[in-house]
Design a protein around this motif. Structure first.
Motif, PDB file in Angstrom:
ATOM      1  N   LYS A 299      -3.499  -7.653  -3.352  1.00 47.24           N
ATOM      2  CA  LYS A 299      -3.481  -6.832  -2.020  1.00 47.24           C
ATOM      3  C   LYS A 299      -2.750  -5.778  -1.985  1.00 47.24           C
ATOM      4  O   LYS A 299      -1.460  -5.762  -2.411  1.00 47.24           O
ATOM      5  CB  LYS A 299      -3.264  -7.662  -0.848  1.00 47.24           C
ATOM      6  CG  LYS A 299      -4.107  -8.866  -0.470  1.00 47.24           C
ATOM      7  CD  LYS A 299      -3.517  -9.832   0.806  1.00 47.24           C
ATOM      8  CE  LYS A 299      -4.462 -10.685   0.906  1.00 47.24           C
ATOM      9  NZ  LYS A 299      -3.970 -11.634   2.111  1.00 47.24           N
TER      10      LYS A 299
ATOM     11  N   ARG B 143      -1.653  -1.682   0.287  1.00 42.22           N
ATOM     12  CA  ARG B 143      -1.655  -1.042   1.502  1.00 42.22           C
ATOM     13  C   ARG B 143      -2.611   0.137   1.125  1.00 42.22           C
ATOM     14  O   ARG B 143      -2.578   0.691   0.196  1.00 42.22           O
ATOM     15  CB  ARG B 143      -0.301  -0.301   2.235  1.00 42.22           C
ATOM     16  CG  ARG B 143       0.759  -1.864   2.412  1.00 42.22           C
ATOM     17  CD  ARG B 143       1.707  -1.078   3.288  1.00 42.22           C
ATOM     18  NE  ARG B 143       2.418  -0.178   2.279  1.00 42.22           N
ATOM     19  CZ  ARG B 143       3.576   0.519   2.765  1.00 42.22           C
ATOM     20  NH1 ARG B 143       3.887   0.426   3.724  1.00 42.22           N
ATOM     21  NH2 ARG B 143       3.911   1.440   1.957  1.00 42.22           N
ATOM     22  N   VAL B 144      -3.311   0.418   2.271  1.00 43.32           N
ATOM     23  CA  VAL B 144      -4.064   1.843   2.133  1.00 43.32           C
ATOM     24  C   VAL B 144      -3.491   2.721   2.875  1.00 43.32           C
ATOM     25  O   VAL B 144      -3.392   2.700   4.331  1.00 43.32           O
ATOM     26  CB  VAL B 144      -5.568   1.617   2.454  1.00 43.32           C
ATOM     27  CG1 VAL B 144      -6.463   2.755   2.551  1.00 43.32           C
ATOM     28  CG2 VAL B 144      -6.193   0.563   1.663  1.00 43.32           C
TER      29      VAL B 144
ATOM     30  N   CYS C  39      -6.159  -3.313   1.412  1.00 45.70           N
ATOM     31  CA  CYS C  39      -7.337  -3.470   0.496  1.00 45.70           C
ATOM     32  C   CYS C  39      -7.012  -4.769  -0.263  1.00 45.70           C
ATOM     33  O   CYS C  39      -5.702  -4.944  -0.939  1.00 45.70           O
ATOM     34  CB  CYS C  39      -7.284  -2.406  -0.468  1.00 45.70           C
ATOM     35  SG  CYS C  39      -8.554  -2.591  -1.725  1.00 45.70           S
TER      36      CYS C  39
ATOM     37  N   VAL D 125      -8.533  -7.807  -3.027  1.00 43.16           N
ATOM     38  CA  VAL D 125      -9.465  -8.109  -3.939  1.00 43.16           C
ATOM     39  C   VAL D 125      -9.418  -9.420  -4.317  1.00 43.16           C
ATOM     40  O   VAL D 125      -8.113  -9.745  -4.594  1.00 43.16           O
ATOM     41  CB  VAL D 125      -9.508  -7.195  -5.186  1.00 43.16           C
ATOM     42  CG1 VAL D 125     -10.551  -7.737  -6.305  1.00 43.16           C
ATOM     43  CG2 VAL D 125     -10.054  -5.784  -4.693  1.00 43.16           C
TER      44      VAL D 125
END
Length: 168
Positions: A32, A34-35, A46, A48
């Motif tokens: 994970k 941060r966006v 974000c 995955v």
């Protein structure tokens, strides 16, 4: 997620137990970050995740790892040995060590301890059992060993963790 948002430090190859779309629980390796927008403000996260239970999809690379992880989940309270996990995975102890480190970033012993700590966290939150009882039921030899491992993993002693949860 709260820690990621607070510190900005990405979470990489974290082993998580996640609810699958069919309602079953499964082990995933998650990363994970941060966006951020152009001003550095957080827009979101974000994530995955890779489902370790990939045997049904025809990818057998992680089928043995799933068997080892399942064994730990079922028998975390027992005195498990790396050889037990390797046998469940159909691998040698060395192969299991390499495969687990590559897939989830931890050794078999770390996986056992982490699973025991996860169960202890659940019991500290959901029960009023004495800490010594939780330690024994989660596979720790004594309360002091449990407290050391718990503090190393969580950052608080079991008593402080339980007290913090009750203040909320």
């Amino acid at each position: 997620d709260a820690q990621l948002l607070a510190t900005g430090e990405a979470i990489r190859n974290e082993l998580e137990l996640i609810l699958r779309p069919d309602g079953s629980r499964g082990w995933y390796v998650t990363t994970k970050t941060r966006v951020l927008d152009e001003h550095g403000e957080v827009l979101g996260i974000c994530a995955v995740s890779y489902d370790l239970h990939s045997g049904e999809q025809g990818d057998h690379r992680h089928a043995g790892l799933q068997a080892a992880i399942d064994l730990v989940r079922r028998r975390y309270h027992d005195p498990l040995k790396v050889a037990d996990l390797a046998e469940a995975a159909g691998l040698s102890a060395t192969q299991l060590e390499r495969a687990l480190r590559r897939a989830v970033g931890m050794s078999p012993k770390q996986l056992i301890i982490r699973t025991r700590i996860e169960e202890a966290v659940r019991r500290l939150e959901d029960t009023d059992l004495p800490i010594a009882t939780i330690a024994g039921e989660c596979g720790f030899y004594d309360q002091s060993a449990f407290t050391r491992q718990f503090q190393r993993a969580v950052g608080l002693t079991p008593g402080a963790y339980r007290a913090r949860g009750r203040r909320r």
